[in-house]
Design a protein around this motif. Structure first.
Motif, PDB file in Angstrom:
ATOM      1  N   ILE A   2       0.847  -1.200   0.000  1.00 41.12           N
ATOM      2  CA  ILE A   2       0.000   0.000   0.000  1.00 41.12           C
ATOM      3  C   ILE A   2       0.879   1.244   0.000  1.00 41.12           C
ATOM      4  O   ILE A   2       0.618   2.217  -0.720  1.00 41.12           O
ATOM      5  CB  ILE A   2      -0.950  -0.007   1.220  1.00 41.12           C
ATOM      6  CG1 ILE A   2      -1.962  -1.131   1.091  1.00 41.12           C
ATOM      7  CG2 ILE A   2      -1.657   1.336   1.372  1.00 41.12           C
ATOM      8  CD1 ILE A   2      -2.782  -1.386   2.345  1.00 41.12           C
ATOM      9  N   SER A   3       1.931   1.225   0.797  1.00 45.94           N
ATOM     10  CA  SER A   3       2.843   2.364   0.901  1.00 45.94           C
ATOM     11  C   SER A   3       3.491   2.675  -0.443  1.00 45.94           C
ATOM     12  O   SER A   3       3.584   3.842  -0.847  1.00 45.94           O
ATOM     13  CB  SER A   3       3.905   2.071   1.959  1.00 45.94           C
ATOM     14  OG  SER A   3       4.848   3.095   2.024  1.00 45.94           O
ATOM     15  N   LYS A   4       3.944   1.651  -1.155  1.00 49.42           N
ATOM     16  CA  LYS A   4       4.589   1.860  -2.460  1.00 49.42           C
ATOM     17  C   LYS A   4       3.596   2.341  -3.509  1.00 49.42           C
ATOM     18  O   LYS A   4       3.888   3.254  -4.277  1.00 49.42           O
ATOM     19  CB  LYS A   4       5.243   0.563  -2.945  1.00 49.42           C
ATOM     20  CG  LYS A   4       6.517   0.218  -2.230  1.00 49.42           C
ATOM     21  CD  LYS A   4       7.082  -1.087  -2.759  1.00 49.42           C
ATOM     22  CE  LYS A   4       8.269  -1.533  -1.932  1.00 49.42           C
ATOM     23  NZ  LYS A   4       8.739  -2.872  -2.342  1.00 49.42           N
ATOM     24  N   LYS A   5       2.436   1.701  -3.543  1.00 53.62           N
ATOM     25  CA  LYS A   5       1.455   2.018  -4.584  1.00 53.62           C
ATOM     26  C   LYS A   5       0.906   3.435  -4.446  1.00 53.62           C
ATOM     27  O   LYS A   5       0.820   4.174  -5.421  1.00 53.62           O
ATOM     28  CB  LYS A   5       0.305   1.007  -4.513  1.00 53.62           C
ATOM     29  CG  LYS A   5      -0.896   1.325  -5.363  1.00 53.62           C
ATOM     30  CD  LYS A   5      -0.662   0.962  -6.785  1.00 53.62           C
ATOM     31  CE  LYS A   5      -1.963   1.180  -7.573  1.00 53.62           C
ATOM     32  NZ  LYS A   5      -1.776   0.981  -8.967  1.00 53.62           N
ATOM     33  N   TYR A   6       0.549   3.816  -3.234  1.00 49.84           N
ATOM     34  CA  TYR A   6      -0.090   5.118  -3.022  1.00 49.84           C
ATOM     35  C   TYR A   6       0.886   6.171  -2.514  1.00 49.84           C
ATOM     36  O   TYR A   6       0.475   7.255  -2.111  1.00 49.84           O
ATOM     37  CB  TYR A   6      -1.276   4.961  -2.065  1.00 49.84           C
ATOM     38  CG  TYR A   6      -2.370   4.118  -2.676  1.00 49.84           C
ATOM     39  CD1 TYR A   6      -3.178   4.612  -3.688  1.00 49.84           C
ATOM     40  CD2 TYR A   6      -2.574   2.814  -2.255  1.00 49.84           C
ATOM     41  CE1 TYR A   6      -4.168   3.838  -4.258  1.00 49.84           C
ATOM     42  CE2 TYR A   6      -3.564   2.021  -2.826  1.00 49.84           C
ATOM     43  CZ  TYR A   6      -4.356   2.550  -3.827  1.00 49.84           C
ATOM     44  OH  TYR A   6      -5.334   1.768  -4.397  1.00 49.84           O
ATOM     45  N   HIS A  39       3.517   7.126   3.722  1.00 49.05           N
ATOM     46  CA  HIS A  39       4.403   6.614   4.760  1.00 49.05           C
ATOM     47  C   HIS A  39       3.883   5.260   5.235  1.00 49.05           C
ATOM     48  O   HIS A  39       2.687   4.979   5.203  1.00 49.05           O
ATOM     49  CB  HIS A  39       4.472   7.610   5.927  1.00 49.05           C
ATOM     50  CG  HIS A  39       5.570   7.309   6.890  1.00 49.05           C
ATOM     51  ND1 HIS A  39       5.388   6.495   7.980  1.00 49.05           N
ATOM     52  CD2 HIS A  39       6.874   7.690   6.902  1.00 49.05           C
ATOM     53  CE1 HIS A  39       6.518   6.391   8.640  1.00 49.05           C
ATOM     54  NE2 HIS A  39       7.446   7.112   7.998  1.00 49.05           N
ATOM     55  N   TYR A  40       4.802   4.424   5.699  1.00 48.67           N
ATOM     56  CA  TYR A  40       4.467   3.068   6.137  1.00 48.67           C
ATOM     57  C   TYR A  40       3.423   3.069   7.258  1.00 48.67           C
ATOM     58  O   TYR A  40       2.501   2.260   7.255  1.00 48.67           O
ATOM     59  CB  TYR A  40       5.755   2.361   6.584  1.00 48.67           C
ATOM     60  CG  TYR A  40       5.535   0.959   7.085  1.00 48.67           C
ATOM     61  CD1 TYR A  40       5.326  -0.090   6.199  1.00 48.67           C
ATOM     62  CD2 TYR A  40       5.542   0.687   8.446  1.00 48.67           C
ATOM     63  CE1 TYR A  40       5.128  -1.382   6.652  1.00 48.67           C
ATOM     64  CE2 TYR A  40       5.340  -0.607   8.908  1.00 48.67           C
ATOM     65  CZ  TYR A  40       5.136  -1.633   8.013  1.00 48.67           C
ATOM     66  OH  TYR A  40       4.927  -2.909   8.461  1.00 48.67           O
ATOM     67  N   VAL A  41       3.548   3.992   8.200  1.00 46.09           N
ATOM     68  CA  VAL A  41       2.600   4.049   9.325  1.00 46.09           C
ATOM     69  C   VAL A  41       1.203   4.402   8.820  1.00 46.09           C
ATOM     70  O   VAL A  41       0.197   3.835   9.266  1.00 46.09           O
ATOM     71  CB  VAL A  41       3.084   5.056  10.387  1.00 46.09           C
ATOM     72  CG1 VAL A  41       2.064   5.214  11.488  1.00 46.09           C
ATOM     73  CG2 VAL A  41       4.427   4.631  10.956  1.00 46.09           C
ATOM     74  N   GLU A  42       1.128   5.331   7.862  1.00 49.56           N
ATOM     75  CA  GLU A  42      -0.173   5.678   7.273  1.00 49.56           C
ATOM     76  C   GLU A  42      -0.767   4.480   6.531  1.00 49.56           C
ATOM     77  O   GLU A  42      -1.971   4.244   6.572  1.00 49.56           O
ATOM     78  CB  GLU A  42      -0.015   6.864   6.317  1.00 49.56           C
ATOM     79  CG  GLU A  42       0.366   8.155   6.995  1.00 49.56           C
ATOM     80  CD  GLU A  42      -0.718   8.649   7.935  1.00 49.56           C
ATOM     81  OE1 GLU A  42      -1.917   8.513   7.613  1.00 49.56           O
ATOM     82  OE2 GLU A  42      -0.361   9.166   9.004  1.00 49.56           O
ATOM     83  N   ALA A  43       0.103   3.733   5.852  1.00 53.38           N
ATOM     84  CA  ALA A  43      -0.364   2.544   5.138  1.00 53.38           C
ATOM     85  C   ALA A  43      -0.911   1.498   6.110  1.00 53.38           C
ATOM     86  O   ALA A  43      -1.907   0.839   5.809  1.00 53.38           O
ATOM     87  CB  ALA A  43       0.775   1.964   4.309  1.00 53.38           C
ATOM     88  N   LEU A  44      -0.274   1.360   7.271  1.00 52.79           N
ATOM     89  CA  LEU A  44      -0.798   0.447   8.287  1.00 52.79           C
ATOM     90  C   LEU A  44      -2.179   0.870   8.759  1.00 52.79           C
ATOM     91  O   LEU A  44      -3.073   0.031   8.944  1.00 52.79           O
ATOM     92  CB  LEU A  44       0.152   0.385   9.483  1.00 52.79           C
ATOM     93  CG  LEU A  44       1.304  -0.598   9.414  1.00 52.79           C
ATOM     94  CD1 LEU A  44       2.217  -0.445  10.624  1.00 52.79           C
ATOM     95  CD2 LEU A  44       0.800  -2.012   9.322  1.00 52.79           C
ATOM     96  N   LYS A  45      -2.366   2.172   8.946  1.00 51.34           N
ATOM     97  CA  LYS A  45      -3.683   2.669   9.370  1.00 51.34           C
ATOM     98  C   LYS A  45      -4.731   2.394   8.304  1.00 51.34           C
ATOM     99  O   LYS A  45      -5.854   1.995   8.618  1.00 51.34           O
ATOM    100  CB  LYS A  45      -3.598   4.165   9.677  1.00 51.34           C
ATOM    101  CG  LYS A  45      -2.818   4.480  10.935  1.00 51.34           C
ATOM    102  CD  LYS A  45      -2.732   5.967  11.166  1.00 51.34           C
ATOM    103  CE  LYS A  45      -1.850   6.274  12.379  1.00 51.34           C
ATOM    104  NZ  LYS A  45      -1.666   7.717  12.557  1.00 51.34           N
ATOM    105  N   GLU A  46      -4.374   2.600   7.041  1.00 50.71           N
ATOM    106  CA  GLU A  46      -5.311   2.323   5.941  1.00 50.71           C
ATOM    107  C   GLU A  46      -5.639   0.828   5.885  1.00 50.71           C
ATOM    108  O   GLU A  46      -6.781   0.458   5.649  1.00 50.71           O
ATOM    109  CB  GLU A  46      -4.716   2.769   4.604  1.00 50.71           C
ATOM    110  CG  GLU A  46      -4.636   4.262   4.435  1.00 50.71           C
ATOM    111  CD  GLU A  46      -5.996   4.915   4.384  1.00 50.71           C
ATOM    112  OE1 GLU A  46      -6.885   4.399   3.661  1.00 50.71           O
ATOM    113  OE2 GLU A  46      -6.189   5.928   5.068  1.00 50.71           O
ATOM    114  N   LEU A  47      -4.643   0.022   6.127  1.00 49.87           N
ATOM    115  CA  LEU A  47      -4.850  -1.427   6.116  1.00 49.87           C
ATOM    116  C   LEU A  47      -5.824  -1.834   7.212  1.00 49.87           C
ATOM    117  O   LEU A  47      -6.735  -2.636   6.988  1.00 49.87           O
ATOM    118  CB  LEU A  47      -3.505  -2.134   6.299  1.00 49.87           C
ATOM    119  CG  LEU A  47      -3.520  -3.656   6.362  1.00 49.87           C
ATOM    120  CD1 LEU A  47      -3.982  -4.238   5.035  1.00 49.87           C
ATOM    121  CD2 LEU A  47      -2.134  -4.178   6.703  1.00 49.87           C
TER     122      LEU A  47
END
Length: 185
Positions: free
Chosen positions: A17-21, A24-32
């Motif tokens: 998610i972090s790479k595609k969009y 930041h990794y932490v934001e991607a974790l929240k989205e996940l």
């Protein structure tokens, strides 16, 4: 009978998610955690939903491939037949994961609700408990695993401990000492 470890988890999904969009990794974790899902039937879905689901499917395909190899290996080595697969932990809460892995493995995959030998552990009512207990159970199972290969001793051969000063002395004076030895004989 046997234990296998597959190094896969929510970090794989969050990194994708972090790479595609480009977040930041932490934001991607929240989205996940907020809105991750896998679409099994793509009717009545938007293009963005399909894109997000396909991104996660690519990562889950890696898990499915590794899991399929492990199951086939166990089937051939121990002559087993698997009736179902149970998931446990944070990623098991991903919507559609069980259905998607069921399609990939052709074995029913469901999230575990209770352990047979410990009915007091109810994972269905508390997602925090499911995540933490899943990690604890995974670590306990990993600790019970028998080592198939003995540990490697790196203190042998060229890695063995030895005196550097003696080695340096022999490099500098070795030829001279050999000549003196031959002359003495």
């Amino acid at each position: 009978l046997d234990l296998r470890t597959i190094d896969w988890g929510g970090k794989n999904l969050a990194e994708a998610i972090s790479k595609k969009y480009k977040m930041h990794y932490v934001e991607a974790l929240k989205e996940l955690q907020k809105k991750a899902f896998l679409i099994v039937d793509e009717t009545d879905t938007t293009k963005d939903q399909k894109t997000f689901s396909n991104l996660l499917k690519k990562q889950v395909d890696d898990l499915g491939h590794e899991l399929n190899l492990c199951l086939l290996n166990l089937q051939s080595d121990l002559n087993l037949h698997f009736r179902s697969v149970s998931t446990l932990g944070g990623v098991s809460q991903l919507r559609g994961l069980g259905a998607y892995l069921t399609q990939k493995l052709e074995i029913p995959v469901n999230r575990i609700q209770r352990l047979a030998h410990h009915p007091q552990l109810d994972f269905s009512n508390n997602s925090f408990k499911e995540t933490t207990c899943g990690i604890a159970i995974g670590l306990a199972v990993e600790g019970a695993r028998k080592a198939k290969a003995p540990p490697i001793n790196f203190l042998k051969g060229e890695f063995a401990r030895k005196s550097q000063s003696m080695e340096f002395f022999w490099e500098k004076w070795g030829h001279s000492l050999k000549v003196v030895g031959v002359g003495f004989l």
